[in-house]
Design an enzyme around this catalytic site. Structure first.
Site, PDB file in Angstrom:
ATOM      1  N   ALA A 234       0.858  -1.190   0.000  1.00 44.82           N
ATOM      2  CA  ALA A 234       0.000   0.000   0.000  1.00 44.82           C
ATOM      3  C   ALA A 234       0.889   1.232   0.000  1.00 44.82           C
ATOM      4  CB  ALA A 234      -0.896  -0.007   1.228  1.00 44.82           C
ATOM      5  N   LYS A 235       0.274   2.352  -0.331  1.00 45.87           N
ATOM      6  CA  LYS A 235       1.072   3.573  -0.435  1.00 45.87           C
ATOM      7  C   LYS A 235       1.758   3.958   0.867  1.00 45.87           C
ATOM      8  CE  LYS A 235      -2.017   5.403  -2.940  1.00 45.87           C
ATOM      9  NZ  LYS A 235      -2.979   6.461  -3.262  1.00 45.87           N
TER      10      LYS A 235
END
Ligand code: GLU
Length: 306
Positions: A234-235
């Site tokens: 995920a970011k």
């Protein structure tokens, strides 16, 4: 000539895992002489500016696509026509259940979690009229099977649940499972390459494609990228989007090289990777991407050229 596609949801920047899936979709399509189409799945979760950034990041990977970018938000008439056809065949019914109702309903023994228990399937017209006063209805597909088997290039024969899934949400937005099947059908997509988090959706989609008279595409559900804790990348995992990497001095070519290396492919260019691409030799395990500083103390993530 058939076609493959990449179908991002423009909810934010793509990360290395998404870019890797896109590269794989492109490699699968181009290595089989297919067209490669780009479809933006912006029926919800669309964030201003995200589409343009995603397309520019995909181009920076060296990917090219055929024709104009298609946007789901511009295709409402196609989804409505498909729903009309299903309604005319008696294959839709209104559902008034909340998530809570579904979670609390007694389910059939051995039913897979999340399977719709059929609560609204047999409502009388009077019952429906009363419920309409309380909340807007979603539309579900009246299915006639419990499961369906698809063939996947990486997973082989895969049998999964087909319940009475939602095709129109109760806010009037076509459900993902409907839009994706209508679009793939109308766009002549006969090869679907995407993350293996969607493998369990493939039986529902293939079943609906068949009902709508479309061919069932060839599937390849590819492994996702995971972070060092084994969770889906995920970011927030750090330097994982091209913008974040650029801020660390790592350009798109270096990012692409790391992705291609993770696939066991030549890293010099996307065309060199294409020439060497063999689906059968793809790694089938998830790609664990760690952004913690490496042992050499360069401060660069493990896997990066130093
Ligand atoms: N839009 C979906 C996503 O970004 C992909 C849908 C698909 O490939 O079928 O997760």
């Amino acid at each position: 000539m058939g076609a493959g596609r990449f179908a991002p949801s423009p909810s934010g920047d793509l990360h290395l895992g998404n870019l890797r899936t896109a590269i794989l979709a492109w490699l699968f399509a181009r290595s089989t002489e297919r067209k490669f189409l780009m479809r933006v799945e912006d029926l919800d979760r669309a964030r201003a500016g995200a589409e343009a950034q995603q397309l520019s990041d995909l181009a920076a990977m060296g990917l090219s696509w055929d024709g104009e970018v298609v946007r789901q938000s511009e295709r409402s008439n196609l989804y409505a026509a498909a729903l009309d056809g299903l309604r005319d065949r008696g294959l839709l019914y209104e559902c008034f259940c909340t998530r809570r109702d579904i979670a609390d309903a007694p389910s059939a023994p051995h039913a897979a979690p999340g399977t719709y228990p059929g609560t609204c399937r047999g409502l009388t017209e009077a019952e429906r009229a009363a419920k309409r006063e309380m909340r807007p209805a979603a539309l579900r597909l009246r299915t006639e099977v419990g499961s369906f088997t698809v063939t996947d290039e990486l997973h082989g024969a895969y049998t999964g649940v087909v319940d009475d899934f939602v095709v129109l949400r109760n806010d009037g937005v076509p459900a993902y499972n409907l839009a994706v099947v209508v679009d793939d059908g109308i766009q002549g997509i006969d090869q679907v390459v995407r993350g293996d988090d969607l493998l369990s959706s493939a039986p529902r989609q293939a079943y609906l494609a068949k009902l709508l008279g479309y061919g069932i595409p060839a599937y390849a559900h590819v492994p996702l990228a995971l972070n060092s804790e084994g969770k889906r990348l995920a970011k927030r995992d750090g330097a994982v989007t091209l913008a974040q990497l650029a801020a660390e001095g790592i350009d798109a070519d270096a990012a692409r090289a790391v992705i291609l290396a993770s696939l066991g492919l030549p890293t010099s260019s996307i065309d060199a990777a294409l020439a060497a691409f063999r689906p059968a030799s793809l790694p089938t395990d998830p790609w664990v991407f760690t952004t913690s500083p490496d042992a050499r103390g360069t401060g660069k993530p493990i896997g990066w050229p130093s």
